[in-house]
Design a protein around this motif. Structure first.
Motif, PDB file in Angstrom:
ATOM      1  N   LYS A  46     -10.028  -1.583  -1.652  1.00 16.20           N
ATOM      2  CA  LYS A  46      -9.386  -0.531  -0.860  1.00 16.20           C
ATOM      3  C   LYS A  46      -8.238  -1.123  -0.036  1.00 16.20           C
ATOM      4  N   ILE A  47      -8.441  -2.277   0.554  1.00 19.84           N
ATOM      5  CA  ILE A  47      -7.389  -2.934   1.332  1.00 19.84           C
ATOM      6  C   ILE A  47      -6.249  -3.346   0.422  1.00 19.84           C
ATOM      7  N   GLU A  99      -4.308  -0.130  -0.366  1.00 14.07           N
ATOM      8  CA  GLU A  99      -3.555   0.376   0.780  1.00 14.07           C
ATOM      9  C   GLU A  99      -2.379  -0.552   1.125  1.00 14.07           C
ATOM     10  N   THR A 100      -2.554  -1.844   0.969  1.00 16.93           N
ATOM     11  CA  THR A 100      -1.459  -2.785   1.213  1.00 16.93           C
ATOM     12  C   THR A 100      -0.369  -2.603   0.168  1.00 16.93           C
ATOM     13  N   LYS A 147       0.317   0.235  -1.288  1.00 17.56           N
ATOM     14  CA  LYS A 147       0.998   1.465  -0.881  1.00 17.56           C
ATOM     15  C   LYS A 147       1.957   1.197   0.270  1.00 17.56           C
ATOM     16  N   LEU A 148       1.559   0.308   1.166  1.00 19.98           N
ATOM     17  CA  LEU A 148       2.378  -0.044   2.319  1.00 19.98           C
ATOM     18  C   LEU A 148       3.700  -0.675   1.880  1.00 19.98           C
ATOM     19  N   LYS A 187       0.262   0.995  10.717  1.00 15.90           N
ATOM     20  CA  LYS A 187      -0.573   1.043   9.523  1.00 15.90           C
ATOM     21  C   LYS A 187      -1.246  -0.302   9.268  1.00 15.90           C
ATOM     22  N   LEU A 204      -5.277  -0.980   9.062  1.00 15.83           N
ATOM     23  CA  LEU A 204      -5.921  -1.716   7.971  1.00 15.83           C
ATOM     24  C   LEU A 204      -6.730  -2.896   8.505  1.00 15.83           C
TER      25      LEU A 204
END
Length: 135
Positions: A103-104, A107-108, A110-111, A123, A127
């Motif tokens: 998940k991290i 999300e990273t 996506k960042l 953000k 995280l």
């Protein structure tokens, strides 16, 4: 008889196309600070237990999400600590965070793709708080 050959062939082609699309490996680095990212790239690429890594440099933060090879997942926490220690030695002035949670990593990733970089600090803090949570 001819129809079954075509079906088998098309099934094999479909399977190859499907499996080739699932390869999401790679190493991405987004550097929004004055730090040199070459040391981090070297640490991550030379570690054979990693299949991919996403790293974000932002002001005083270094956030890294990694995905591990299949059998390395059993030693996930140990690998996270080792990578964090190596990155902290390379960047002693930064707050280093490393996670092998998918998940991290997502999300990273996506960042990095985010066009608006002004909220990136908030953000990253979100995280980092997710990483510290115990589930």
């Amino acid at each position: 008889m001819e129809g079954t050959r075509i079906r088998k062939f098309s099934l094999v082609v479909f399977a190859v196309v499907l499996l080739s699309g699932c390869s999401g490996s790679g190493f991405r680095i987004d550097n929004n600070s004055s730090e040199d990212h070459a040391k981090a790239e070297e640490v991550l690429i030379n570690d054979k237990r990693l299949t991919s890594a996403v790293t974000v440099f932002h002001e005083n933060d270094l956030l890294t999400g990694v995905t591990l090879t299949t059998f390395s997942r059993f030693k996930k926490e140990k690998i996270e600590k080792e990578l964090k220690k190596k990155l902290e030695n390379s960047y002693p002035e930064l707050d280093v965070t490393v996670s092998a949670d998918s998940k991290i990593w997502m999300e990273t990733n996506k960042l990095i793709d985010l066009d608006d970089k002004k909220d990136q600090g908030k953000k990253i803090e979100k995280l980092k708080s997710l990483i510290k949570e115990e589930t």
